[in-house]
Design a protein around this motif. Sequence first.
Motif, mmCIF file in Angstrom:
data_model
loop_
_atom_site.group_PDB
_atom_site.id
_atom_site.type_symbol
_atom_site.label_atom_id
_atom_site.label_comp_id
_atom_site.label_asym_id
_atom_site.label_seq_id
_atom_site.Cartn_x
_atom_site.Cartn_y
_atom_site.Cartn_z
ATOM 1 N N ALA A 75 -26.640 35.129 2.788
ATOM 2 C CA ALA A 75 -26.594 33.820 2.132
ATOM 3 C C ALA A 75 -27.141 32.728 3.047
ATOM 4 O O ALA A 75 -27.876 31.831 2.606
ATOM 5 C CB ALA A 75 -25.170 33.501 1.704
ATOM 6 N N ALA A 76 -26.812 32.802 4.324
ATOM 7 C CA ALA A 76 -27.310 31.802 5.278
ATOM 8 C C ALA A 76 -28.824 31.896 5.415
ATOM 9 O O ALA A 76 -29.522 30.872 5.438
ATOM 10 C CB ALA A 76 -26.633 32.006 6.635
ATOM 11 N N GLU A 77 -29.339 33.114 5.499
ATOM 12 C CA GLU A 77 -30.786 33.296 5.637
ATOM 13 C C GLU A 77 -31.530 32.793 4.408
ATOM 14 O O GLU A 77 -32.675 32.328 4.515
ATOM 15 C CB GLU A 77 -31.094 34.772 5.869
ATOM 16 C CG GLU A 77 -30.648 35.285 7.233
ATOM 17 C CD GLU A 77 -30.802 36.785 7.384
ATOM 18 O OE1 GLU A 77 -31.096 37.454 6.365
ATOM 19 O OE2 GLU A 77 -30.629 37.285 8.513
ATOM 20 N N ALA A 78 -30.881 32.875 3.228
ATOM 21 C CA ALA A 78 -31.507 32.416 1.987
ATOM 22 C C ALA A 78 -31.297 30.931 1.740
ATOM 23 O O ALA A 78 -31.816 30.381 0.756
ATOM 24 C CB ALA A 78 -30.964 33.221 0.801
ATOM 25 N N GLY A 79 -30.517 30.277 2.596
ATOM 26 C CA GLY A 79 -30.271 28.848 2.439
ATOM 27 C C GLY A 79 -29.285 28.494 1.352
ATOM 28 O O GLY A 79 -29.300 27.375 0.828
ATOM 29 N N VAL A 80 -28.390 29.438 1.004
ATOM 30 C CA VAL A 80 -27.429 29.181 -0.078
ATOM 31 C C VAL A 80 -25.991 29.392 0.389
ATOM 32 O O VAL A 80 -25.099 29.658 -0.420
ATOM 33 C CB VAL A 80 -27.724 30.072 -1.306
ATOM 34 C CG1 VAL A 80 -29.063 29.704 -1.932
ATOM 35 C CG2 VAL A 80 -27.669 31.549 -0.937
ATOM 36 N N ALA A 81 -25.743 29.262 1.675
ATOM 37 C CA ALA A 81 -24.402 29.500 2.210
ATOM 38 C C ALA A 81 -23.362 28.590 1.572
ATOM 39 O O ALA A 81 -22.187 28.969 1.437
ATOM 40 C CB ALA A 81 -24.404 29.318 3.728
ATOM 41 N N ASP A 82 -23.770 27.391 1.167
ATOM 42 C CA ASP A 82 -22.829 26.453 0.565
ATOM 43 C C ASP A 82 -22.484 26.820 -0.876
ATOM 44 O O ASP A 82 -21.566 26.230 -1.460
ATOM 45 C CB ASP A 82 -23.398 25.030 0.608
ATOM 46 C CG ASP A 82 -24.731 24.909 -0.126
ATOM 47 O OD1 ASP A 82 -25.485 25.907 -0.155
ATOM 48 O OD2 ASP A 82 -25.015 23.828 -0.678
ATOM 49 N N ARG A 83 -23.201 27.795 -1.459
ATOM 50 C CA ARG A 83 -22.934 28.180 -2.849
ATOM 51 C C ARG A 83 -22.403 29.609 -2.980
ATOM 52 O O ARG A 83 -22.230 30.093 -4.103
ATOM 53 C CB ARG A 83 -24.209 28.029 -3.693
ATOM 54 C CG ARG A 83 -24.650 26.582 -3.836
ATOM 55 C CD ARG A 83 -25.627 26.404 -4.984
ATOM 56 N NE ARG A 83 -26.902 27.057 -4.740
ATOM 57 C CZ ARG A 83 -27.918 26.502 -4.098
ATOM 58 N NH1 ARG A 83 -27.802 25.274 -3.615
ATOM 59 N NH2 ARG A 83 -29.066 27.155 -3.938
ATOM 60 N N VAL A 84 -22.147 30.279 -1.868
ATOM 61 C CA VAL A 84 -21.648 31.649 -1.895
ATOM 62 C C VAL A 84 -20.363 31.733 -1.072
ATOM 63 O O VAL A 84 -20.335 31.319 0.095
ATOM 64 C CB VAL A 84 -22.684 32.641 -1.334
ATOM 65 C CG1 VAL A 84 -22.101 34.051 -1.295
ATOM 66 C CG2 VAL A 84 -23.948 32.618 -2.179
ATOM 67 N N ARG A 85 -19.325 32.275 -1.683
ATOM 68 C CA ARG A 85 -18.035 32.440 -0.992
ATOM 69 C C ARG A 85 -17.614 33.900 -1.073
ATOM 70 O O ARG A 85 -17.586 34.492 -2.159
ATOM 71 C CB ARG A 85 -16.977 31.551 -1.648
ATOM 72 C CG ARG A 85 -15.581 31.649 -1.015
ATOM 73 C CD ARG A 85 -14.658 30.613 -1.605
ATOM 74 N NE ARG A 85 -14.278 30.942 -2.976
ATOM 75 C CZ ARG A 85 -13.083 31.454 -3.329
ATOM 76 N NH1 ARG A 85 -12.172 31.705 -2.404
ATOM 77 N NH2 ARG A 85 -12.817 31.711 -4.597
ATOM 78 N N GLY A 86 -17.298 34.508 0.042
ATOM 79 C CA GLY A 86 -16.841 35.884 0.083
ATOM 80 C C GLY A 86 -15.341 35.957 0.269
ATOM 81 O O GLY A 86 -14.776 35.240 1.098
ATOM 82 N N VAL A 87 -14.680 36.829 -0.507
ATOM 83 C CA VAL A 87 -13.231 36.996 -0.442
ATOM 84 C C VAL A 87 -12.919 38.487 -0.393
ATOM 85 O O VAL A 87 -13.472 39.264 -1.182
ATOM 86 C CB VAL A 87 -12.525 36.370 -1.669
ATOM 87 C CG1 VAL A 87 -11.019 36.534 -1.554
ATOM 88 C CG2 VAL A 87 -12.892 34.911 -1.819
ATOM 89 N N GLN A 88 -12.047 38.896 0.515
ATOM 90 C CA GLN A 88 -11.692 40.309 0.599
ATOM 91 C C GLN A 88 -10.658 40.651 -0.470
ATOM 92 O O GLN A 88 -9.622 40.005 -0.588
ATOM 93 C CB GLN A 88 -11.147 40.654 1.985
ATOM 94 C CG GLN A 88 -10.977 42.145 2.207
ATOM 95 C CD GLN A 88 -10.656 42.481 3.655
ATOM 96 O OE1 GLN A 88 -10.537 41.593 4.489
ATOM 97 N NE2 GLN A 88 -10.523 43.762 3.953
#
Length: 255
Positions: A75-88
């Motif tokens: 997500a960071a490499e694609a520039g969308v880290a602010d729109r993707v949230r990971g949850v275990q």
Amino acid sequence: MPDPMPRASLRTAVVWDVLRDALDRQVKASGRDALDVLDTGGGSGRFAVPVARLGHHVTVVDPSPNALFALERRAAEAGVADRVRGVQGDAHGLFDVVDRGGYDAVLCHGVLEYVDDPAEGVRNTVAALRPGGVLSLLAAGLGGAVLARALAGHFTEARQALRDPDGRWGDADPVPHRFTAEQLTALVEGAGLRAASVHGVRVFADLVPGVLVDTEPGALDALLRLEAAAAELPAFHSVATQIHVLGETPGASRA
């Protein structure tokens, strides 16, 4: 905006086309530019990141910390880290980590094969949807596995898969459950959705020698077009490696 999921991906092209069109319809129906999307078992973000690149907010639930770390990096490499949230988490305890009824779309790709109760798994994903939401369900197809075992010369295993209630070809089979298109449709409808479309995925791609696709000019594009043409035809659902069902809640846009 350019297509964020490359058409060259034989494993995802058909599913991506259906999903992107469904999300576009959701945007038009809701009047919002950004949707809330839940990706159960989304792993490292093969679909989540392209969905986020369309401008949507994506929550990925996955039991693997390594997969979630890879998701964060992708997500960071694609520039969308602010729109993707990971949850275990997992499908069984989905509402321990996300809210019921909080999402415009839910992706359930490659999950049903590994849950103890597929019907419960579908019901949980449906319960995460808002009214008018859509479910993208992708699971291993029985016919594709039978065909693959037979073409490899494992005829007894192919017959075993046909006879086994879960579509398994033997004790060494790594896939706990496989499904027919009819079974997946019944699971979706049993959870209260309408099966808006059914597609066979990787009807030919897993059978064609890779060297042919890599070396023959135009072969990849031609194979992609063939996959797209066969995907909607019921006659080919029975031999697809995977089956994709798009489920719609009451009130979902069909435009």
